[in-house]
Motif scaffolding. Structure first.
Motif, PDB file in Angstrom:
ATOM      1  N   SER A 165      11.370   7.072  10.903  1.00 51.41           N
ATOM      2  CA  SER A 165      11.638   5.981   9.961  1.00 51.41           C
ATOM      3  C   SER A 165      11.464   4.610  10.627  1.00 51.41           C
ATOM      4  N   GLY A 166      11.769   4.522  11.944  1.00 54.71           N
ATOM      5  CA  GLY A 166      11.712   3.226  12.634  1.00 54.71           C
ATOM      6  C   GLY A 166      10.343   2.584  12.543  1.00 54.71           C
ATOM      7  N   VAL A 167       9.323   3.334  12.941  1.00 54.96           N
ATOM      8  CA  VAL A 167       7.968   2.776  12.954  1.00 54.96           C
ATOM      9  C   VAL A 167       7.445   2.562  11.528  1.00 54.96           C
ATOM     10  N   ALA A 168       7.937   3.367  10.574  1.00 52.64           N
ATOM     11  CA  ALA A 168       7.496   3.207   9.177  1.00 52.64           C
ATOM     12  C   ALA A 168       7.909   1.855   8.619  1.00 52.64           C
ATOM     13  N   ARG A 169       9.017   1.321   9.154  1.00 53.09           N
ATOM     14  CA  ARG A 169       9.484   0.019   8.661  1.00 53.09           C
ATOM     15  C   ARG A 169       8.667  -1.125   9.232  1.00 53.09           C
ATOM     16  N   LEU A 170       7.827  -0.836  10.220  1.00 56.29           N
ATOM     17  CA  LEU A 170       7.108  -1.911  10.917  1.00 56.29           C
ATOM     18  C   LEU A 170       5.620  -1.983  10.607  1.00 56.29           C
ATOM     19  N   LEU A 171       5.057  -0.899  10.066  1.00 55.15           N
ATOM     20  CA  LEU A 171       3.600  -0.878   9.801  1.00 55.15           C
ATOM     21  C   LEU A 171       3.358  -0.514   8.337  1.00 55.15           C
ATOM     22  N   PRO A 172       2.197  -0.898   7.787  1.00 57.05           N
ATOM     23  CA  PRO A 172       1.840  -0.357   6.468  1.00 57.05           C
ATOM     24  C   PRO A 172       1.851   1.161   6.583  1.00 57.05           C
ATOM     25  N   SER A 173       2.512   1.844   5.657  1.00 53.62           N
ATOM     26  CA  SER A 173       2.712   3.272   5.888  1.00 53.62           C
ATOM     27  C   SER A 173       2.638   4.090   4.605  1.00 53.62           C
ATOM     28  N   ALA A 174       2.457   5.399   4.794  1.00 53.41           N
ATOM     29  CA  ALA A 174       2.331   6.307   3.650  1.00 53.41           C
ATOM     30  C   ALA A 174       2.700   7.715   4.099  1.00 53.41           C
TER      31      ALA A 174
ATOM     32  N   THR B 219       0.810  -1.219   0.000  1.00 51.08           N
ATOM     33  CA  THR B 219       0.000   0.000   0.000  1.00 51.08           C
ATOM     34  C   THR B 219       0.839   1.262   0.000  1.00 51.08           C
ATOM     35  N   ALA B 220       2.057   1.179   0.579  1.00 49.55           N
ATOM     36  CA  ALA B 220       2.877   2.384   0.717  1.00 49.55           C
ATOM     37  C   ALA B 220       3.147   3.029  -0.634  1.00 49.55           C
ATOM     38  N   LYS B 221       3.275   2.246  -1.668  1.00 48.96           N
ATOM     39  CA  LYS B 221       3.605   2.781  -2.996  1.00 48.96           C
ATOM     40  C   LYS B 221       2.493   3.669  -3.522  1.00 48.96           C
ATOM     41  N   HIS B 222       1.290   3.485  -3.038  1.00 54.05           N
ATOM     42  CA  HIS B 222       0.167   4.272  -3.531  1.00 54.05           C
ATOM     43  C   HIS B 222      -0.147   5.466  -2.636  1.00 54.05           C
TER      44      HIS B 222
ATOM     45  N   ALA C  77      11.867   5.004   4.125  1.00 51.39           N
ATOM     46  CA  ALA C  77      11.269   3.967   4.971  1.00 51.39           C
ATOM     47  C   ALA C  77       9.797   3.735   4.621  1.00 51.39           C
ATOM     48  N   LEU C  78       9.195   4.693   3.904  1.00 49.18           N
ATOM     49  CA  LEU C  78       7.792   4.532   3.494  1.00 49.18           C
ATOM     50  C   LEU C  78       7.695   3.685   2.229  1.00 49.18           C
ATOM     51  N   GLY C  79       8.834   3.212   1.770  1.00 50.06           N
ATOM     52  CA  GLY C  79       8.819   2.366   0.582  1.00 50.06           C
ATOM     53  C   GLY C  79       8.791   3.193  -0.682  1.00 50.06           C
ATOM     54  N   ARG C  80       9.160   4.473  -0.557  1.00 50.32           N
ATOM     55  CA  ARG C  80       9.122   5.349  -1.715  1.00 50.32           C
ATOM     56  C   ARG C  80      10.473   6.032  -1.795  1.00 50.32           C
ATOM     57  N   ARG C  81      11.191   5.853  -2.875  1.00 52.53           N
ATOM     58  CA  ARG C  81      12.513   6.481  -3.005  1.00 52.53           C
ATOM     59  C   ARG C  81      12.348   7.852  -3.616  1.00 52.53           C
ATOM     60  N   PHE C  82      13.145   8.808  -3.123  1.00 53.84           N
ATOM     61  CA  PHE C  82      13.083  10.146  -3.729  1.00 53.84           C
ATOM     62  C   PHE C  82      14.197  10.274  -4.740  1.00 53.84           C
TER      63      PHE C  82
ATOM     64  N   LEU D  39       3.805  15.992   3.692  1.00 56.50           N
ATOM     65  CA  LEU D  39       5.033  15.346   3.202  1.00 56.50           C
ATOM     66  C   LEU D  39       4.945  15.112   1.699  1.00 56.50           C
ATOM     67  N   GLU D  40       3.766  14.699   1.256  1.00 55.48           N
ATOM     68  CA  GLU D  40       3.548  14.451  -0.171  1.00 55.48           C
ATOM     69  C   GLU D  40       3.809  15.730  -0.990  1.00 55.48           C
ATOM     70  N   ALA D  41       3.299  16.863  -0.497  1.00 55.34           N
ATOM     71  CA  ALA D  41       3.484  18.134  -1.213  1.00 55.34           C
ATOM     72  C   ALA D  41       4.967  18.503  -1.263  1.00 55.34           C
ATOM     73  N   GLU D  42       5.687  18.247  -0.171  1.00 56.23           N
ATOM     74  CA  GLU D  42       7.124  18.547  -0.141  1.00 56.23           C
ATOM     75  C   GLU D  42       7.870  17.663  -1.151  1.00 56.23           C
ATOM     76  N   ILE D  43       7.534  16.381  -1.160  1.00 59.71           N
ATOM     77  CA  ILE D  43       8.207  15.453  -2.081  1.00 59.71           C
ATOM     78  C   ILE D  43       7.952  15.901  -3.520  1.00 59.71           C
ATOM     79  N   GLU D  44       6.701  16.229  -3.817  1.00 58.62           N
ATOM     80  CA  GLU D  44       6.364  16.628  -5.187  1.00 58.62           C
ATOM     81  C   GLU D  44       7.087  17.902  -5.605  1.00 58.62           C
ATOM     82  N   ALA D  45       7.170  18.857  -4.670  1.00 59.87           N
ATOM     83  CA  ALA D  45       7.821  20.131  -4.996  1.00 59.87           C
ATOM     84  C   ALA D  45       9.295  19.911  -5.325  1.00 59.87           C
TER      85      ALA D  45
END
Ligand code: AMP
Length: 394
Positions: free
Chosen positions: A158-167, A3-6, A389-394, A172-178
């Motif tokens: 990042s720690g908890v992101a590696r342990l649960l389904p995450s997004a 799910t993280a990829k979406h 850690a969210l499974g999304r590389r920048f 954060l999304e707006a920052e990544i896109e910018a």
């Protein structure tokens, strides 16, 4: 983790306990009153969306740099302010891990919860895995909306992101896109403006940007190490002699790659670093006993012309000592030019953001980054642990 990829759209939220890492590291006065709630407001879209989609937000943040429990850095004031902004009750817990916290977080429905300052836990900033596992017990899914801390490999980021389904959350999304828009196939010309005092913080950014930009405008205290490296007289202006060689290498790289580097060629100078110091404008060399505290009018004109041509632009760091009105003109001119630029404009870094806000230009900038250190690391070309850690590389 599929799910993280979406992103947030793909994350199951309904009837789930959604653990959200936010950045509520707000400035407070001596009495503990919050003096600027921008960071709390910035998290509202994600929190509202989770509520709208039937999830239960369980929020966590750091505040300040406590070493262990610090009464002045509890999040009670933040919970009150958040509750006012949301128009809904927010229950603040006395800790962020442990059996009592787990009991409070057990139900999939219930009041919005805010955990206590995560930096009260000694393992937090070290990225302790056991601590991350303790946080992970509190939620079914995880959302990171704390861009300002995403360059840190910490347990609640990042720690908890590696342990649960995450997004990523909406902020954060707006920052990544910018930053993606600036760094990956930008519309050209791409212009970067770098300023500020600490050149050591920016050398890796310059090196990385020289692979990407068409033109680099340099101002602020860091410009004088460049000018000295070119053999100019800089009086007692700021200079980092330890980095003269690196700066020469950057100038050589720019020449080899045909990237234009613009440096100030006139300056507002003063005999002392003080708001009431007598000042004057000089061109070229700076006389002995004087220091440059702002770029001069001709440089402002030249930078404004360049900025006008940008299709994509990123700005980090003031052009002079903008905190003092007599040395604000350069930052103001550049800020106005960036605001007028029809291209895609991003401003990052604490001081340049403070400058555009002080000048009332914030609304005319396409993206204002909420993270100083994190945005510099992105410009350096680094992968931020809180994002990867969210499974999304920048
Ligand atoms: P930085 O933290 O490296 O982004 O630097 C920001 C600071 O640089 C601001 O507080 C400015 O006052 C300061 N600054 C900008 N230009 C100059 C200059 N010419 N000389 C000394 N300090 C400067």
């Amino acid at each position: 983790m599929a799910t993280a990829k979406h992103g947030l759209d793909g994350l199951a939220i309904e009837n789930q306990r959604v653990l959200v890492r936010v950045d509520f590291n707000v400035p407070q006065d001596d009495s503990g009153a919050i003096t600027d709630d921008t960071r709390i407001r910035a998290a509202l879209p994600t929190i509202r969306e989770i509520l709208g989609r039937g999830g239960r937000p369980i929020l966590m943040s750091h505040l300040g740099r406590p070493k262990g429990v610090d009464e002045k850095l509890r999040l009670d004031g933040v919970a009150t302010r958040l509750s006012q902004l949301l128009g809904a009750p927010v229950k603040k817990l006395g800790a962020s891990i442990g059996p009592e916290v787990e009991a409070q977080c057990k139900a999939k429905q219930g009041p919005i919860l805010l955990l206590e300052n995560v930096r009260f836990n000694s393992g937090e900033t070290k990225g302790d895995v056991g601590l991350a596992a303790s946080y992970a017990k509190l939620g079914d899914v995880f959302v990171n909306d704390a861009f300002g801390t995403s360059h840190r490999d910490e347990s609640s980021v990042s720690g908890v992101a590696r342990l649960l389904p995450s997004a990523p959350g909406r902020l954060l999304e707006a920052e990544i896109e910018a930053f993606q828009r600036v760094l990956t196939n930008p519309e050209r010309p791409l212009i970067a403006i770098l300023g500020g005092a600490k050149i050591s913080d920016k050398l890796a950014v310059i090196d990385s940007l020289l692979d990407k930009v068409d033109c680099l405008l340099i101002g602020g205290g860091m410009a004088y190490t460049f000018l000295k490296a070119q053999g100019r007289q800089i009086g007692k202006s700021l200079c980092d002699d330890a980095h003269l060689e690196t700066v020469r290498a950057a100038l050589a790289k720019a020449a080899a790659r045909k990237v234009e580097i613009c440096l100030p060629d006139d300056h507002v100078i003063a005999e002392k670093f003080s708001a009431d110091a007598a000042s004057k404008t000089v061109s070229g060399d700076i006389p002995d006993g004087w220091m440059a505290l702002d770029i001069g009018p001709r440089t402002r004109g030249l930078y404004t012309q360049r900025i006008r041509t940008a299709k994509t632009l990123v700005w980090n760091g003031p052009m002079g000592v903008f905190e003092m009105p007599s040395f604000r003109g350069g930052t103001e001119a550049v800020g106005r030019a960036v605001a007028d630029c029809p291209g895609y404009t991003v401003v990052g870094g604490g001081d340049s953001v403070a400058a555009v806000e002080l000048l009332g230009l914030a609304e005319r900038i396409k993206h204002i980054s909420t993270g100083g250190g994190a945005s510099l690391e992105l410009l350096e070309g680094k992968v931020l642990p809180g994002i990867s850690a969210l499974g999304r590389r920048f």
